[in-house]
Motif scaffolding. Sequence first.
Motif, short mmCIF file in Angstrom:
data_model
loop_
_atom_site.label_atom_id
_atom_site.label_comp_id
_atom_site.label_asym_id
_atom_site.label_seq_id
_atom_site.Cartn_x
_atom_site.Cartn_y
_atom_site.Cartn_z
N ILE A 193 12.04 -19.30 -66.04
CA ILE A 193 13.14 -19.98 -65.36
C ILE A 193 14.04 -18.91 -64.75
N ALA A 194 14.34 -19.07 -63.48
CA ALA A 194 15.15 -18.09 -62.75
C ALA A 194 16.53 -17.94 -63.41
N ILE A 195 17.00 -16.71 -63.43
CA ILE A 195 18.28 -16.39 -64.04
C ILE A 195 19.32 -16.15 -62.95
N ASP A 196 20.51 -16.72 -63.13
CA ASP A 196 21.65 -16.53 -62.22
C ASP A 196 21.39 -17.00 -60.79
N LEU A 197 20.55 -18.01 -60.63
CA LEU A 197 20.30 -18.59 -59.32
C LEU A 197 20.42 -20.10 -59.43
N ALA A 198 21.00 -20.73 -58.43
CA ALA A 198 21.09 -22.19 -58.38
C ALA A 198 21.05 -22.63 -56.93
N LYS A 199 20.21 -23.61 -56.65
CA LYS A 199 20.07 -24.12 -55.29
C LYS A 199 21.08 -25.26 -55.08
N SER A 200 21.80 -25.19 -53.99
CA SER A 200 22.77 -26.22 -53.65
C SER A 200 22.07 -27.51 -53.27
N ILE A 201 22.75 -28.62 -53.53
CA ILE A 201 22.26 -29.93 -53.12
C ILE A 201 23.04 -30.30 -51.86
N CYS A 212 14.48 -18.60 -53.25
CA CYS A 212 13.07 -18.55 -53.66
C CYS A 212 12.56 -17.11 -53.67
N ALA A 213 12.96 -16.31 -52.70
CA ALA A 213 12.52 -14.91 -52.65
C ALA A 213 13.05 -14.12 -53.84
N ILE A 214 14.31 -14.31 -54.18
CA ILE A 214 14.89 -13.62 -55.33
C ILE A 214 14.24 -14.10 -56.63
N ALA A 215 14.02 -15.41 -56.72
CA ALA A 215 13.36 -15.96 -57.90
C ALA A 215 11.94 -15.41 -58.04
N ALA A 216 11.22 -15.32 -56.93
CA ALA A 216 9.86 -14.77 -56.97
C ALA A 216 9.86 -13.32 -57.42
N ARG A 217 10.88 -12.58 -57.01
CA ARG A 217 11.01 -11.19 -57.46
C ARG A 217 11.22 -11.14 -58.98
N GLN A 218 12.04 -12.05 -59.50
CA GLN A 218 12.23 -12.13 -60.95
C GLN A 218 10.91 -12.42 -61.65
N ALA A 219 10.12 -13.33 -61.08
CA ALA A 219 8.82 -13.67 -61.67
C ALA A 219 7.91 -12.44 -61.70
N MET A 220 7.90 -11.70 -60.62
CA MET A 220 7.06 -10.50 -60.56
C MET A 220 7.51 -9.48 -61.61
N CYS A 257 16.68 -23.97 -60.68
CA CYS A 257 17.59 -25.07 -61.00
C CYS A 257 18.49 -25.35 -59.80
N ASN A 258 19.06 -26.55 -59.80
CA ASN A 258 20.09 -26.86 -58.80
C ASN A 258 21.47 -26.55 -59.39
N THR A 259 22.50 -26.78 -58.63
CA THR A 259 23.85 -26.46 -59.09
C THR A 259 24.32 -27.36 -60.22
N ASP A 260 23.60 -28.45 -60.50
CA ASP A 260 23.90 -29.31 -61.65
C ASP A 260 23.19 -28.82 -62.92
N PRO A 309 11.17 -34.47 -60.16
CA PRO A 309 12.57 -34.59 -59.75
C PRO A 309 12.72 -35.37 -58.44
N PRO A 310 13.81 -36.12 -58.30
CA PRO A 310 14.04 -36.84 -57.04
C PRO A 310 14.52 -35.89 -55.95
N LEU A 311 14.28 -36.25 -54.71
CA LEU A 311 14.75 -35.44 -53.60
C LEU A 311 16.27 -35.29 -53.63
N SER A 312 16.96 -36.26 -54.18
CA SER A 312 18.43 -36.18 -54.26
C SER A 312 18.91 -35.05 -55.16
N ASP A 313 18.01 -34.47 -55.97
CA ASP A 313 18.37 -33.30 -56.78
C ASP A 313 18.26 -32.00 -55.99
#
Length: 157
Positions: free
Chosen positions: A22-30, A44-52, A62-65, A87-91
Amino acid sequence: IECWPLEPDTLSLNENGLVVGIAIDLAKSINAVSNLKSCNALICAIAARQAMQQKWNDVLICNTDGNIIESAIANIFWIKNGRVFTPPLSDGCIAGTMRRYIIETIKNIEERSLTIQELIAADEVFLSNAIKKIRWVASIQDSRYTNTVIQSIYARL
Protein backbone atom coordinates in the motif's frame (compact mmCIF):
# COMPACT_ATOMS: atom_id res chain seq x y z
CA ILE A 1 3.51 5.72 -30.16
CA GLU A 2 5.34 2.53 -29.38
CA CYS A 3 4.11 -1.02 -29.68
CA TRP A 4 5.55 -4.49 -29.31
CA PRO A 5 4.18 -8.02 -29.20
CA LEU A 6 2.93 -9.27 -25.86
CA GLU A 7 4.51 -12.32 -24.26
CA PRO A 8 2.44 -15.46 -24.99
CA ASP A 9 1.38 -15.87 -21.34
CA THR A 10 0.42 -12.20 -20.79
CA LEU A 11 -3.32 -12.93 -20.87
CA SER A 12 -3.03 -16.14 -18.81
CA LEU A 13 -3.97 -16.12 -15.15
CA ASN A 14 -0.73 -15.78 -13.22
CA GLU A 15 0.29 -18.98 -11.41
CA ASN A 16 2.25 -17.15 -8.74
CA GLY A 17 0.16 -14.57 -6.95
CA LEU A 18 1.33 -10.99 -6.86
CA VAL A 19 2.93 -9.46 -3.80
CA VAL A 20 1.36 -6.04 -3.34
CA GLY A 21 1.85 -3.19 -0.88
CA ILE A 22 0.00 0.00 0.00
CA ALA A 23 1.46 3.35 -1.05
CA ILE A 24 2.75 5.51 1.77
CA ASP A 25 2.04 9.26 2.04
CA LEU A 26 0.06 9.39 -1.22
CA ALA A 27 -3.66 10.03 -1.71
CA LYS A 28 -5.57 10.55 -4.93
CA SER A 29 -8.11 13.37 -4.95
CA ILE A 30 -11.72 12.69 -5.80
CA ASN A 31 -12.70 15.15 -8.52
CA ALA A 32 -14.05 15.49 -12.06
CA VAL A 33 -10.91 14.00 -13.65
CA SER A 34 -10.19 11.20 -11.15
CA ASN A 35 -11.72 8.52 -13.38
CA LEU A 36 -9.74 9.51 -16.48
CA LYS A 37 -6.49 7.92 -17.52
CA SER A 38 -4.20 10.78 -18.51
CA CYS A 39 -0.58 11.79 -18.81
CA ASN A 40 -0.86 13.36 -15.36
CA ALA A 41 -0.10 10.16 -13.45
CA LEU A 42 2.33 11.54 -10.90
CA ILE A 43 0.74 9.72 -7.95
CA CYS A 44 0.87 6.42 -9.86
CA ALA A 45 4.49 7.02 -10.87
CA ILE A 46 5.56 7.75 -7.29
CA ALA A 47 3.58 4.76 -6.03
CA ALA A 48 5.22 2.52 -8.65
CA ARG A 49 8.62 3.74 -7.48
CA GLN A 50 7.68 2.75 -3.92
CA ALA A 51 6.68 -0.70 -5.20
CA MET A 52 10.01 -1.10 -6.96
CA GLN A 53 11.95 -0.05 -3.84
CA GLN A 54 9.97 -2.50 -1.69
CA LYS A 55 10.23 -5.28 -4.33
CA TRP A 56 6.44 -5.49 -4.64
CA ASN A 57 4.77 -6.47 -7.92
CA ASP A 58 2.34 -3.55 -7.60
CA VAL A 59 1.12 -1.01 -5.07
CA LEU A 60 -2.34 0.08 -3.96
CA ILE A 61 -3.39 3.73 -3.88
CA CYS A 62 -5.88 5.30 -1.49
CA ASN A 63 -8.11 8.29 -2.07
CA THR A 64 -8.23 11.32 0.21
CA ASP A 65 -10.94 9.58 2.29
CA GLY A 66 -8.46 6.77 3.07
CA ASN A 67 -10.21 4.13 0.93
CA ILE A 68 -8.24 1.91 -1.42
CA ILE A 69 -9.28 2.68 -4.99
CA GLU A 70 -6.80 1.07 -7.42
CA SER A 71 -3.22 -0.02 -7.96
CA ALA A 72 -0.57 1.98 -9.78
CA ILE A 73 -1.53 0.23 -13.03
CA ALA A 74 -4.84 -1.56 -12.47
CA ASN A 75 -8.30 -1.58 -10.96
CA ILE A 76 -8.88 -3.68 -7.84
CA PHE A 77 -11.54 -6.29 -7.03
CA TRP A 78 -11.95 -8.32 -3.87
CA ILE A 79 -13.98 -11.36 -2.91
CA LYS A 80 -15.54 -12.09 0.45
CA ASN A 81 -17.79 -15.12 1.07
CA GLY A 82 -18.09 -15.71 -2.68
CA ARG A 83 -19.28 -12.14 -3.42
CA VAL A 84 -17.24 -9.90 -5.74
CA PHE A 85 -16.71 -6.19 -5.04
CA THR A 86 -14.89 -3.25 -6.61
CA PRO A 87 -14.63 0.40 -5.58
CA PRO A 88 -17.20 2.74 -7.16
CA LEU A 89 -16.07 5.38 -9.63
CA SER A 90 -17.30 7.97 -7.13
CA ASP A 91 -14.33 6.99 -4.93
CA GLY A 92 -11.96 8.27 -7.65
CA CYS A 93 -10.66 5.11 -9.33
CA ILE A 94 -9.84 4.94 -13.02
CA ALA A 95 -12.80 3.96 -15.22
CA GLY A 96 -10.86 1.10 -16.79
CA THR A 97 -12.13 -0.73 -19.87
CA MET A 98 -11.37 -4.15 -18.35
CA ARG A 99 -13.08 -3.07 -15.11
CA ARG A 100 -16.22 -2.22 -17.09
CA TYR A 101 -16.00 -5.49 -19.07
CA ILE A 102 -15.67 -7.56 -15.88
CA ILE A 103 -18.64 -5.77 -14.26
CA GLU A 104 -20.77 -6.32 -17.39
CA THR A 105 -19.71 -9.96 -17.76
CA ILE A 106 -19.91 -11.11 -14.15
CA LYS A 107 -23.11 -9.07 -13.56
CA ASN A 108 -23.42 -9.41 -9.76
CA ILE A 109 -20.41 -7.32 -8.75
CA GLU A 110 -21.15 -4.83 -6.00
CA GLU A 111 -19.47 -1.44 -6.12
CA ARG A 112 -18.47 -0.47 -2.60
CA SER A 113 -15.74 1.57 -0.90
CA LEU A 114 -12.76 -0.52 0.18
CA THR A 115 -11.22 0.14 3.58
CA ILE A 116 -7.87 -1.31 4.55
CA GLN A 117 -9.64 -3.41 7.21
CA GLU A 118 -12.00 -4.86 4.62
CA LEU A 119 -9.09 -5.61 2.30
CA ILE A 120 -7.27 -7.46 5.08
CA ALA A 121 -10.41 -9.54 5.75
CA ALA A 122 -10.97 -10.41 2.05
CA ASP A 123 -10.76 -14.02 0.88
CA GLU A 124 -9.37 -13.21 -2.56
CA VAL A 125 -8.07 -10.12 -4.37
CA PHE A 126 -7.35 -9.49 -8.04
CA LEU A 127 -6.24 -6.61 -10.23
CA SER A 128 -7.45 -5.90 -13.76
CA ASN A 129 -6.24 -3.88 -16.70
CA ALA A 130 -6.65 -4.01 -20.48
CA ILE A 131 -3.22 -5.52 -21.14
CA LYS A 132 -3.09 -8.35 -18.59
CA LYS A 133 -6.82 -9.00 -18.11
CA ILE A 134 -6.80 -10.17 -14.48
CA ARG A 135 -3.98 -11.02 -12.08
CA TRP A 136 -4.55 -12.57 -8.68
CA VAL A 137 -2.93 -11.15 -5.60
CA ALA A 138 -1.38 -13.65 -3.18
CA SER A 139 -0.45 -11.19 -0.45
CA ILE A 140 -0.84 -7.62 0.72
CA GLN A 141 1.27 -6.80 3.76
CA ASP A 142 0.66 -9.73 6.16
CA SER A 143 -2.59 -10.91 4.54
CA ARG A 144 -2.64 -13.98 2.29
CA TYR A 145 -5.26 -14.70 -0.36
CA THR A 146 -6.40 -17.71 -2.40
CA ASN A 147 -7.66 -17.72 -5.99
CA THR A 148 -10.50 -20.25 -6.24
CA VAL A 149 -13.25 -17.79 -7.24
CA ILE A 150 -10.74 -15.83 -9.33
CA GLN A 151 -10.07 -18.92 -11.43
CA SER A 152 -13.78 -19.26 -12.23
CA ILE A 153 -14.01 -15.53 -13.06
CA TYR A 154 -10.98 -15.85 -15.34
CA ALA A 155 -12.63 -18.80 -17.13
CA ARG A 156 -15.79 -16.72 -17.74
CA LEU A 157 -13.81 -13.88 -19.31
